[in-house]
Design an enzyme around this catalytic site. Structure first.
Site, PDB file in Angstrom:
ATOM      1  N   ASP A  76     -11.035  52.714   8.636  1.00  0.00           N
ATOM      2  CA  ASP A  76     -12.278  53.338   9.062  1.00  0.00           C
ATOM      3  C   ASP A  76     -11.960  54.727   9.613  1.00  0.00           C
ATOM      4  O   ASP A  76     -10.812  55.157   9.602  1.00  0.00           O
ATOM      5  CB  ASP A  76     -12.997  52.473  10.085  1.00  0.00           C
ATOM      6  CG  ASP A  76     -12.192  52.295  11.365  1.00  0.00           C
ATOM      7  OD1 ASP A  76     -11.125  52.927  11.490  1.00  0.00           O
ATOM      8  OD2 ASP A  76     -12.613  51.517  12.228  1.00  0.00           O
ATOM      9  N   ASP A  96     -16.684  43.715   5.914  1.00  0.00           N
ATOM     10  CA  ASP A  96     -15.607  43.498   6.877  1.00  0.00           C
ATOM     11  C   ASP A  96     -16.203  43.078   8.199  1.00  0.00           C
ATOM     12  O   ASP A  96     -17.327  43.479   8.546  1.00  0.00           O
ATOM     13  CB  ASP A  96     -14.757  44.762   7.060  1.00  0.00           C
ATOM     14  CG  ASP A  96     -15.445  45.809   7.935  1.00  0.00           C
ATOM     15  OD1 ASP A  96     -15.296  45.737   9.176  1.00  0.00           O
ATOM     16  OD2 ASP A  96     -16.134  46.695   7.390  1.00  0.00           O
ATOM     17  N   CYS A 105     -13.510  22.795   2.447  1.00  0.00           N
ATOM     18  CA  CYS A 105     -12.386  23.724   2.540  1.00  0.00           C
ATOM     19  C   CYS A 105     -11.075  23.026   2.184  1.00  0.00           C
ATOM     20  O   CYS A 105     -10.820  21.906   2.633  1.00  0.00           O
ATOM     21  CB  CYS A 105     -12.309  24.301   3.950  1.00  0.00           C
ATOM     22  SG  CYS A 105     -10.999  25.522   4.178  1.00  0.00           S
ATOM     23  N   CYS A 136      -8.017  24.557   2.694  1.00  0.00           N
ATOM     24  CA  CYS A 136      -6.931  25.328   3.303  1.00  0.00           C
ATOM     25  C   CYS A 136      -5.883  24.395   3.891  1.00  0.00           C
ATOM     26  O   CYS A 136      -6.083  23.186   4.025  1.00  0.00           O
ATOM     27  CB  CYS A 136      -7.479  26.270   4.386  1.00  0.00           C
ATOM     28  SG  CYS A 136      -7.933  25.468   5.936  1.00  0.00           S
ATOM     29  N   CYS A 176      -7.205  22.256   6.896  1.00  0.00           N
ATOM     30  CA  CYS A 176      -8.090  21.138   6.557  1.00  0.00           C
ATOM     31  C   CYS A 176      -7.361  20.046   5.788  1.00  0.00           C
ATOM     32  O   CYS A 176      -7.762  18.876   5.829  1.00  0.00           O
ATOM     33  CB  CYS A 176      -9.286  21.654   5.758  1.00  0.00           C
ATOM     34  SG  CYS A 176     -10.415  22.679   6.747  1.00  0.00           S
ATOM     35  N   HIS A 186      -7.811  29.021   9.150  1.00  0.00           N
ATOM     36  CA  HIS A 186      -8.959  28.350   8.541  1.00  0.00           C
ATOM     37  C   HIS A 186     -10.143  29.288   8.379  1.00  0.00           C
ATOM     38  O   HIS A 186     -10.754  29.349   7.305  1.00  0.00           O
ATOM     39  CB  HIS A 186      -9.391  27.141   9.368  1.00  0.00           C
ATOM     40  CG  HIS A 186     -10.749  26.635   8.996  1.00  0.00           C
ATOM     41  ND1 HIS A 186     -10.997  25.892   7.868  1.00  0.00           N
ATOM     42  CD2 HIS A 186     -11.977  26.838   9.586  1.00  0.00           C
ATOM     43  CE1 HIS A 186     -12.281  25.630   7.762  1.00  0.00           C
ATOM     44  NE2 HIS A 186     -12.907  26.189   8.796  1.00  0.00           N
TER      45      HIS A 186
END
Length: 396
Positions: A89, A287, A334, A336, A339, A365
């Site tokens: 930014d 973002d 999920c 991931c 999980c 996560h």
């Protein structure tokens, strides 16, 4: 930089952005790496998740460790050992967050993004940032020193950082800014945009930022002006109104006025509902710090298949006693690492015990959750089923 649109479903579009030999599949969520690090995670985690881009903070990296140090090190990619796309930014957001944001007690994260999320808009503290027509002066006790940002200085700092995509220096206004002030800030932002185009490093690609607060005539004026300039893409920033409806109105006013062949980034927005609404209106990238910030507070994302919905903002607080003996994974949808390997009861224990392991697992996560959601959104656009997916998540 090459931006190729692959499929469209209404205004929603699936595209590929290629820059400096790197690829970003859009729509995409871009995790925030404020100080060249996504909080709680390392670059190995990002690679495992398939994170293709991050966005770092020009102001904070200038203050610590210093953009000149990063330049001497070889640039931000080498500094953080990350081979994906890095956006930076401009420092313009800090003109707000350390200025009127502190004075007005409003922000652009968590639940006080809109005034409807505030109990009041009372005076909160002294400003640390002061805007004038030439730039912004920061008097930041956090770093025990002052800093001066102008369009030229912002461009120089971002050049030193060596990011792939940079943003023009702008003034991000407060939702409490009135029409007259917002108009003055817009005129300032447009003059700064021209100065940025004169000063930026041509090895980088630059996005211009559309400002104008909640005011339609100012937003449309800004969109037309920024679109007329040779920017490589666009950011939509600043105050997005006093409600979610205001934000959607702004997107509907602005995006049709921008070159359809260039990418559009919505700055500082990343809630599940906001992403669906933004993609529907033509946003390509988002973002937000919320995945890792909420994780550190014990707030974890869950899908509609595990109780997530608009009312609870697709999240649960793991400290709740109902999870004490819950042996289910955090989220059934999920897949991931967290999980697949840990129960809600274990995550609750780690949080209650203030174990550092929790902060990494929770951050992993939450970021992965957003990456997977964006992947499914991209697939739905290709199949012409985006609105079906949106209905599944958000309801009618």
């Amino acid at each position: 930089m090459k931006f190729t649109i692959i499929a469209e479903d209404g205004m929603a579009r699936r595209a590929v952005l290629k820059i400096n030999g790197k690829r970003l599949d859009t729509p995409a969520f871009v995790p925030v790496a404020t100080l060249a690090s996504v909080r709680g995670l390392d670059v190995r985690d990002l690679r495992e998740m398939g994170v293709q881009a991050v966005i770092s903070n020009t102001y904070h990296l200038h203050m610590k460790p210093g953009d000149e140090l990063i330049r001497q090190y070889g640039g931000i990619h080498r500094f953080m050992n990350y081979d994906g796309i890095v956006m930076t930014d401009s420092g313009g957001f800090q003109a707000f967050s350390l200025g009127f944001g502190m004075e007005h007690g409003v922000g652009k994260i968590a639940d006080n993004i809109f005034l409807e999320g505030l109990k009041s808009a009372e005076y909160r503290g002294e400003r640390w940032a002061f805007v004038d027509d030439d730039g912004v002066t920061f008097r930041d006790p956090l770093y025990s020193r002052k800093a001066r940002f102008t369009p030229e200085i912002s461009m120089r700092i971002q050049s030193n950082l060596g990011s792939d995509i940079i943003f023009a220096f702008d003034e991000c206004t407060s939702p409490l800014s009135n029409y007259d002030y917002t108009k003055k800030a817009l005129e300032r932002t447009h003059k700064w945009a021209l100065r940025c185009l004169e000063a930026y490093d041509r090895k980088q690609k630059i996005f211009g930022i559309v400002q104008g607060g909640e005011y339609r005539d100012l937003r449309e004026k800004s969109a037309r002006f920024i679109n007329s300039l040779p920017f490589d893409g666009f950011g939509i920033g600043g105050s997005l109104g006093k409600s979610k409806r205001d934000m959607l109105n702004i997107l509907e006013w602005v995006i049709p006025l921008l070159d359809r062949e260039k990418p559009v980034h919505l700055l500082g927005i990343g809630g599940v509902e906001d992403i669906f609404e933004g993609v529907e209106r033509g946003v390509d990238t988002f973002d937000c710090v919320t995945p890792t910030r909420w994780a550190r507070r014990g707030v974890l994302f869950v899908s509609p298949f595990s109780g997530g919905n608009r009312r609870n903002k697709f999240r649960v607080h793991i400290k709740r006693s109902e999870f004490r003996l819950d042996d289910r994974p955090l989220d059934e949808w999920c897949d991931c690492f967290v999980c697949q390997n840990h129960s809600r009861a274990y995550l609750r224990h780690l949080f209650k015990a203030n174990e550092l392991t929790f902060f990494r697992l929770a951050s992993y996560h939450n970021v992965y959750f957003m990456v997977k959601l964006m992947r499914e959104i991209r697939e739905s656009i290709v199949l012409g089923r985006f609105f079906e997916l949106k209905k599944t998540w958000l309801g009618a």
